[in-house]
Motif scaffolding. Structure first.
Motif, PDB file in Angstrom:
ATOM      1  N   THR A  11     -32.154  19.236 -33.179  1.00 20.41           N
ATOM      2  CA  THR A  11     -33.400  19.274 -32.388  1.00 20.41           C
ATOM      3  C   THR A  11     -33.161  18.441 -30.768  1.00 20.41           C
ATOM      4  O   THR A  11     -34.124  18.405 -29.970  1.00 20.41           O
ATOM      5  CB  THR A  11     -34.600  18.420 -32.710  1.00 20.41           C
ATOM      6  OG1 THR A  11     -34.176  16.935 -33.018  1.00 20.41           O
ATOM      7  CG2 THR A  11     -35.150  18.888 -34.038  1.00 20.41           C
ATOM      8  N   GLU A  12     -31.952  18.270 -30.377  1.00 21.75           N
ATOM      9  CA  GLU A  12     -31.468  17.860 -29.284  1.00 21.75           C
ATOM     10  C   GLU A  12     -31.501  19.006 -28.138  1.00 21.75           C
ATOM     11  O   GLU A  12     -30.950  20.050 -28.460  1.00 21.75           O
ATOM     12  CB  GLU A  12     -30.131  17.167 -29.203  1.00 21.75           C
ATOM     13  CG  GLU A  12     -29.584  16.623 -27.976  1.00 21.75           C
ATOM     14  CD  GLU A  12     -28.450  16.180 -28.104  1.00 21.75           C
ATOM     15  OE1 GLU A  12     -27.691  15.719 -26.880  1.00 21.75           O
ATOM     16  OE2 GLU A  12     -27.629  16.157 -29.024  1.00 21.75           O
ATOM     17  N   GLY A  13     -32.131  18.736 -27.280  1.00 27.92           N
ATOM     18  CA  GLY A  13     -32.345  19.955 -26.022  1.00 27.92           C
ATOM     19  C   GLY A  13     -33.857  20.160 -25.936  1.00 27.92           C
ATOM     20  O   GLY A  13     -34.908  19.508 -26.541  1.00 27.92           O
ATOM     21  N   PRO A  14     -34.108  20.951 -24.937  1.00 25.06           N
ATOM     22  CA  PRO A  14     -35.413  21.318 -24.329  1.00 25.06           C
ATOM     23  C   PRO A  14     -36.292  21.797 -25.621  1.00 25.06           C
ATOM     24  O   PRO A  14     -35.684  22.855 -26.301  1.00 25.06           O
ATOM     25  CB  PRO A  14     -35.157  22.442 -23.612  1.00 25.06           C
ATOM     26  CG  PRO A  14     -33.972  22.281 -22.783  1.00 25.06           C
ATOM     27  CD  PRO A  14     -33.174  21.922 -24.110  1.00 25.06           C
ATOM     28  N   ALA A  15     -37.333  21.540 -25.879  1.00 19.49           N
ATOM     29  CA  ALA A  15     -38.454  22.062 -26.936  1.00 19.49           C
ATOM     30  C   ALA A  15     -38.260  23.718 -26.815  1.00 19.49           C
ATOM     31  O   ALA A  15     -38.409  24.233 -27.756  1.00 19.49           O
ATOM     32  CB  ALA A  15     -39.861  21.381 -26.974  1.00 19.49           C
ATOM     33  N   SER A  16     -38.253  24.192 -25.712  1.00 22.77           N
ATOM     34  CA  SER A  16     -38.591  25.783 -25.398  1.00 22.77           C
ATOM     35  C   SER A  16     -37.486  26.563 -26.136  1.00 22.77           C
ATOM     36  O   SER A  16     -37.667  27.309 -26.693  1.00 22.77           O
ATOM     37  CB  SER A  16     -38.569  26.154 -23.971  1.00 22.77           C
ATOM     38  OG  SER A  16     -37.676  25.510 -23.442  1.00 22.77           O
ATOM     39  N   VAL A  17     -36.347  25.900 -26.124  1.00 19.73           N
ATOM     40  CA  VAL A  17     -34.928  26.591 -26.572  1.00 19.73           C
ATOM     41  C   VAL A  17     -35.083  26.329 -28.084  1.00 19.73           C
ATOM     42  O   VAL A  17     -34.799  27.353 -28.739  1.00 19.73           O
ATOM     43  CB  VAL A  17     -33.618  25.905 -25.816  1.00 19.73           C
ATOM     44  CG1 VAL A  17     -32.529  26.546 -26.507  1.00 19.73           C
ATOM     45  CG2 VAL A  17     -33.819  26.148 -24.543  1.00 19.73           C
ATOM     46  N   ILE A  18     -35.180  25.110 -28.469  1.00 23.53           N
ATOM     47  CA  ILE A  18     -35.049  24.863 -30.081  1.00 23.53           C
ATOM     48  C   ILE A  18     -36.248  25.821 -30.691  1.00 23.53           C
ATOM     49  O   ILE A  18     -35.946  26.254 -31.863  1.00 23.53           O
ATOM     50  CB  ILE A  18     -35.517  23.362 -30.098  1.00 23.53           C
ATOM     51  CG1 ILE A  18     -34.523  22.385 -29.440  1.00 23.53           C
ATOM     52  CG2 ILE A  18     -35.492  22.934 -31.689  1.00 23.53           C
ATOM     53  CD1 ILE A  18     -33.177  22.720 -29.751  1.00 23.53           C
TER      54      ILE A  18
END
Length: 341
Positions: free
Chosen positions: A288-295
């Motif tokens: 889940t590391e990273g921008p919410a939109s990408v995940i």
């Protein structure tokens, strides 16, 4: 990262920005000596409009019921019946990291689902569908055990065929929506996951087990088969041969065997309720590391690939791709000229 952005209207026509390559989108960023960034307001507006339209359509598809009146399904009737069997709760906490913690709380009955807990689970799933910043979800049980299935008092009271079928369809709808959430989900199996509790674990993307825990599909001993979608999902997780063994044998699966079968994705070191939850958070954070939109986009394309025929999955992938291409995370990466770390 960390820079303040000032939005200004640029010279690029909104009618043509959707034809731009990533490098050309990146060129729309103009970095000032003070570190402020400038990009066309209308291009951003177009991206947001595309994003909202596509996400609205995907959300509507996720919430679509598997059953309706044509299947003799009466959701309002079964809700009224389930409301009569109170007890326990389904608690949801949403953390700033984008991780949600969904806790089954009915420790008096090993977190068995009462009627009102079934209704609350549907409400919590709706809340998670509307959580725009969510990235991950951990499902666990209070009192260091997972879930022992359905409360037998409620089961006995709705034992006629029509009520049983309505309850089956209600829970299939809810768990299917749970499975389709744009969140990467993990079941934290502490203690025992029995019957409907075992089925609930299959609605998650991953399963983690604590030492001494077990997953057991006990339906055969109740004269039943899974009714909440657990059998269909189990076949996709472990294959038809292993699923047949687990359902017909009705024996407990310990962490070692679960790992061997592919039913579990890891055995935690801690059996303590607090310690195992912290371990599960750390384990989930790698995904889940990273921008919410990408995940969330990653989860959506995987769900489409799993559930849809190839051509429909490709079209969905195209639609989801369109929501991140030229989006903030994409443009930021291009501005950093980052492809691989």
């Amino acid at each position: 990262m960390g820079r303040t952005c000032q939005v200004t209207r640029g010279p690029v026509s909104v009618l043509h920005t959707h034809h731009l390559l990533p490098q050309e989108w990146a060129s729309l960023f103009l970095w000032s000596p003070t570190g402020a960034c400038f990009f066309p307001e209308m291009a951003v507006f177009q991206w947001k409009n595309l994003f909202q339209t596509t996400m609205g359509r995907i959300l509507q598809q996720r919430r679509a019921s598997l059953y309706n009146g044509a299947h003799d399904y009466d959701e309002e009737l079964i809700k009224k019946k389930l409301q009569q069997f109170a007890g326990g709760s389904i608690n949801l906490s949403k953390e700033h990291s984008g991780i949600g913690i969904l806790t089954l709380n009915n420790s008096r009955l090993m977190n068995a689902f009462t009627g009102t807990m079934m209704l609350e689970l549907q409400e919590r799933v709706t809340e998670l569908e509307d959580w725009k910043d969510g990235k991950g979800l951990i499902i666990c049980g209070a009192g260091n055990t997972f879930c022992s299935g359905s409360d037998l008092n409620a089961v006995k009271a709705i034992s006629n065929s029509q009520d049983g079928m309505n309850m089956c369809m209600f829970m299939q709808n809810t768990l299917t929506r749970l499975m389709r959430l744009p969140l990467i989900s993990v079941a934290l199996v502490q203690g025992r996951a029995l019957g409907g509790g075992a089925e609930l674990t299959t609605a998650c993307d991953f399963r983690l087990m604590t030492p001494g825990s077990e997953i057991r599909f006990v339906h055969k001993h109740m004269g039943l088969v899974p009714g909440w979608g657990g059998a269909a999902r189990l076949v996709r997780i472990v294959g038809s041969r292993a699923a047949l063994q687990l359902l017909s044998g009705a024996r407990g699966v310990d962490p070692e065997r679960a790992l061997h079968l592919g039913l579990s994705d890891g055995t935690l070191s801690s059996s303590d309720e607090t310690g195992s939850l912290e371990e599960a958070r750390a384990w989930l954070s790698q995904y889940t590391e990273g921008p919410a939109s990408v995940i969330r986009a990653v989860k959506k394309v995987v769900t489409a690939g799993r559930e849809l025929p190839l051509e429909a999955a490709l079209r969905t992938e195209k639609d989801v791709f369109g929501t991140v291409w030229g989006g903030p995370a994409n443009l930021e990466a291009l501005a950093r000229r980052q492809k691989h770390k």
